[in-house]
Design a protein around this motif. Structure first.
Motif, PDB file in Angstrom:
ATOM      1  N   LEU A  36      23.061  37.662  14.038  1.00  0.00           N
ATOM      2  CA  LEU A  36      24.020  38.092  15.068  1.00  0.00           C
ATOM      3  C   LEU A  36      25.443  37.900  14.561  1.00  0.00           C
ATOM      4  O   LEU A  36      25.724  36.973  13.785  1.00  0.00           O
ATOM      5  CB  LEU A  36      23.816  37.300  16.355  1.00  0.00           C
ATOM      6  CG  LEU A  36      22.500  37.527  17.111  1.00  0.00           C
ATOM      7  CD1 LEU A  36      22.451  36.662  18.358  1.00  0.00           C
ATOM      8  CD2 LEU A  36      22.314  39.002  17.469  1.00  0.00           C
ATOM      9  N   ARG A  39      31.138  35.497  17.022  1.00  0.00           N
ATOM     10  CA  ARG A  39      32.299  35.842  17.835  1.00  0.00           C
ATOM     11  C   ARG A  39      33.309  34.705  17.921  1.00  0.00           C
ATOM     12  O   ARG A  39      34.488  34.938  18.210  1.00  0.00           O
ATOM     13  CB  ARG A  39      31.851  36.230  19.251  1.00  0.00           C
ATOM     14  CG  ARG A  39      31.052  37.528  19.311  1.00  0.00           C
ATOM     15  CD  ARG A  39      31.859  38.685  18.765  1.00  0.00           C
ATOM     16  NE  ARG A  39      31.138  39.959  18.874  1.00  0.00           N
ATOM     17  CZ  ARG A  39      31.581  41.099  18.368  1.00  0.00           C
ATOM     18  NH1 ARG A  39      32.723  41.119  17.695  1.00  0.00           N
ATOM     19  NH2 ARG A  39      30.879  42.208  18.495  1.00  0.00           N
ATOM     20  N   LYS A  98      24.722  31.491  22.594  1.00  0.00           N
ATOM     21  CA  LYS A  98      24.938  32.927  22.801  1.00  0.00           C
ATOM     22  C   LYS A  98      26.320  33.136  23.394  1.00  0.00           C
ATOM     23  O   LYS A  98      26.770  32.393  24.260  1.00  0.00           O
ATOM     24  CB  LYS A  98      23.867  33.471  23.745  1.00  0.00           C
ATOM     25  CG  LYS A  98      23.772  34.989  23.750  1.00  0.00           C
ATOM     26  CD  LYS A  98      23.055  35.496  22.512  1.00  0.00           C
ATOM     27  CE  LYS A  98      22.727  36.991  22.650  1.00  0.00           C
ATOM     28  NZ  LYS A  98      23.892  37.855  22.770  1.00  0.00           N
ATOM     29  N   PHE A 100      28.565  36.518  24.639  1.00  0.00           N
ATOM     30  CA  PHE A 100      28.727  37.949  24.859  1.00  0.00           C
ATOM     31  C   PHE A 100      27.691  38.709  24.013  1.00  0.00           C
ATOM     32  O   PHE A 100      26.500  38.497  24.126  1.00  0.00           O
ATOM     33  CB  PHE A 100      30.163  38.392  24.548  1.00  0.00           C
ATOM     34  CG  PHE A 100      31.191  37.664  25.365  1.00  0.00           C
ATOM     35  CD1 PHE A 100      31.326  37.931  26.727  1.00  0.00           C
ATOM     36  CD2 PHE A 100      32.001  36.692  24.793  1.00  0.00           C
ATOM     37  CE1 PHE A 100      32.255  37.247  27.497  1.00  0.00           C
ATOM     38  CE2 PHE A 100      32.925  36.020  25.563  1.00  0.00           C
ATOM     39  CZ  PHE A 100      33.056  36.288  26.925  1.00  0.00           C
ATOM     40  N   ASP A 101      28.174  39.586  23.122  1.00  0.00           N
ATOM     41  CA  ASP A 101      27.250  40.366  22.295  1.00  0.00           C
ATOM     42  C   ASP A 101      27.043  39.739  20.923  1.00  0.00           C
ATOM     43  O   ASP A 101      26.617  40.400  19.988  1.00  0.00           O
ATOM     44  CB  ASP A 101      27.782  41.798  22.138  1.00  0.00           C
ATOM     45  CG  ASP A 101      29.172  41.818  21.517  1.00  0.00           C
ATOM     46  OD1 ASP A 101      29.850  40.756  21.549  1.00  0.00           O
ATOM     47  OD2 ASP A 101      29.581  42.876  21.002  1.00  0.00           O
TER      48      ASP A 101
END
Length: 553
Positions: A36, A39, A98, A100-101
């Motif tokens: 992932l 961010r 986790k 957001f995206d």
């Protein structure tokens, strides 16, 4: 395809490092987030993240850029290793949540305690002077327990060698406030090992005067402490003393026999070797010059090869003094240990003149510029001097040129005439040049810059200079792994060759990030002013060197 490279930079050196990690290195609780995009990168606890000096320093050590990198084992392992290598942090942990995206990566750690002082307690001053250099933990550095334990092991080993087999060391950490501590090393040295008896055993020819000199140099006495380091040093110095006095092959070694844990007998075995005398017949040299030409005092044994090399030294010196046909022979008597050099200096000349034959391409003036035999007609230098001529011819395309000494004559006026015969043979021209593997530059650009195209004949010197020039252009453009070589094929119908320049460009490299580490007392912002390397630019060798120079200064 372009390739970005990470350049970590410590205060005094630049080191390129690529750290790999397998999938198992990524902590289990964040393994599910692998792949992932990251961010955010967060730092805990808050007192570390709010420190205006420490927080930017930490972020440069963490090799994860938000909104740019994905979470991977390699990026996490490199970041952890960079943090651990500083020794400035402890209890380092990493986890993720986790966001957001993507995912937020959290690094948690504490500042390491700084050493306020290192105290050596209950250690006598003479021993402190001997072992103080082994204390690797220093004041004003982060506390590292592994380094402290290694230091203690080294100190114990040194004390045992110094004659204290029961030596023991304990450490105590005393907190001092402000995240600092004092390291106290408490020594228990115990009883020393005492020399009860000393036995001297001769393994060669005996000589009472020499034995007396040996004992004076070793300066050993009963009831002395057996310090192995000091004893080994005394042996080396004593052997050196005998070498300076002209003895060759001197050996001194020892054995010990324990009477109990703290007492031993010492058995010193020695062999003085031989002390040869050197005699020169047929020519007169000063003692200083003989020592220079026949440095036998530096040797450990005498051999035919060694004496032959000394004969050549003498012959070269006589040649240098303008005795052109000197002869030197030697003899060695194994019983009397006498070395005799028999010298016939031969004829002495006043001036050296060189005559060249077969030289059509180069004039005598051009060949004289090579300054053959400029320090005299030294016979052992002949091959090297003739190679100067051959080298010049090969650089002009005469790949099969030869040069030989044809005659040596002494004129009635005592001038030495040396005749050099030259066989030029054919001059090799370049019929065609092909460049293979070229993509970063145009072929017309390369043809315009390289000197090899400006000359019709083949020159090994020029092609090697051209290759280095081309390599430099690639490096400046960011191709750090550039490889260039050349080959040629002879045209059987002509005196010409087909030349091929073969290029393996490799990947283009850019600097991805610059990390500053190891700066405990100096701000990173200050160091950055002296760094010539730039992100997203090729790592030029000149910029690396200039950065190192400026940082050292």
């Amino acid at each position: 395809m372009s390739k970005k490279v990470f350049f970590p930079l410590s205060l005094f050196c630049l080191v390129c490092a690529f750290l790999l990690a397998d999938d198992n290195y990524l902590p289990g609780e964040i393994y599910k987030y692998r792949g992932l995009i990251v961010r955010a990168v967060l730092i805990e606890p808050s007192q570390v993240s709010e420190d205006k000096e420490i927080e930017p320093y930490i972020r440069k050590l963490i090799e994860i850029v938000p909104n740019y990198d994905i979470l991977s084992p390699a990026s996490v392992s490199r970041s952890l290793q960079a943090l651990y290598k500083t020794n400035y942090f402890r209890n380092i942990k990493v986890y993720a949540r986790k966001s957001f995206d993507g995912v937020a990566v959290i690094f948690s750690f504490e500042k390491a305690n700084m050493i306020d002082n290192v105290a050596l307690l209950q250690l006598p001053s003479p021993l402190k002077k001997k072992i103080n250099y082994l204390v690797a933990v220093k004041k004003n550095t982060p506390f590292n327990e592994g380094l402290l334990l290694e230091t203690i092991d080294n100190l114990k080993e040194s004390l045992i060698k110094a004659g204290y087999p029961d030596a023991n060391i304990q450490y105590l950490l005393v907190p001092k406030g402000n995240n600092s501590l004092t390291v106290q090393l408490l020594f228990t040295i115990g009883k020393p090992v005492i020399i009860t008896n000393i036995h001297y055993i001769n393994e060669g020819r005996d000589n009472p005067e020499i034995v007396k000199l040996l004992k004076q140099n070793l300066n050993l006495h009963q009831n002395n402490i057996f310090d192995q380091n000091e004893w080994d040093l005394k042996i080396r110095k004593t052997i050196s003393t005998f070498q300076k006095k002209g003895f060759i092959g001197t050996s001194i070694h020892y054995e010990t026999r324990e009477k109990n844990k703290n007492e031993l007998e010492l058995f010193i075995k020695y062999n003085f070797g031989i002390k040869p005398s050197i005699e020169i017949r047929g020519f007169s040299f000063s003692k200083k010059k003989i020592k220079e030409l026949v440095p036998i005092h530096n040797e450990q044994f005498i051999s035919e090869v060694l004496l032959d090399s000394y004969s050549k030294n003498i012959k070269d010196y006589l040649n240098y003094k303008k005795y052109y046909n000197a002869q030197v022979h030697f003899s060695f008597d194994k019983e009397t240990k006498n070395i005799i050099f028999y010298i016939n200096p031969g004829m002495k000349y006043k001036q050296l003149d060189i005559i060249y034959e077969g030289n059509n391409y180069f004039t005598k003036t051009q060949l004289d510029a090579l300054q053959l035999f400029s320090i005299g007609f030294i016979q052992s230098f002949i091959p090297n001097e003739l190679n100067k001529i051959i080298y010049e011819y090969k650089n002009e395309g005469f790949l099969n040129a030869k040069a030989n000494l044809d005659a040596i004559n002494l004129t009635p006026s005592q001038n030495l005439l040396v005749t050099v015969k030259i066989e030029e043979n054919e001059q090799i021209t370049i019929e065609k040049v092909s460049i293979n593997g070229l993509s970063a530059f145009s072929e017309s650009f390369v043809n315009e810059k390289l000197k090899i195209f400006q000359y019709p004949y083949f020159s090994q010197q020029r092609i090697e200079q051209d290759i280095q020039t081309l390599k430099n252009k690639y490096i400046i453009a960011g191709f750090l792994n550039i490889e260039i070589n050349y080959s040629f094929i002879k045209n059987p119908q002509k005196d010409s060759i087909f030349l091929s320049v073969n290029i393996n460009e490799g990947n283009k490299v850019y600097i991805d990030r610059i990390i500053i580490s190891g700066n405990y007392k100096t701000k990173a912002s200050f160091i950055e002013k002296f760094i010539d390397l730039k992100q997203d630019k090729p790592p030029l060798y000149s910029d690396i060197v200039s950065t190192q120079k400026r940082l050292y200064e």
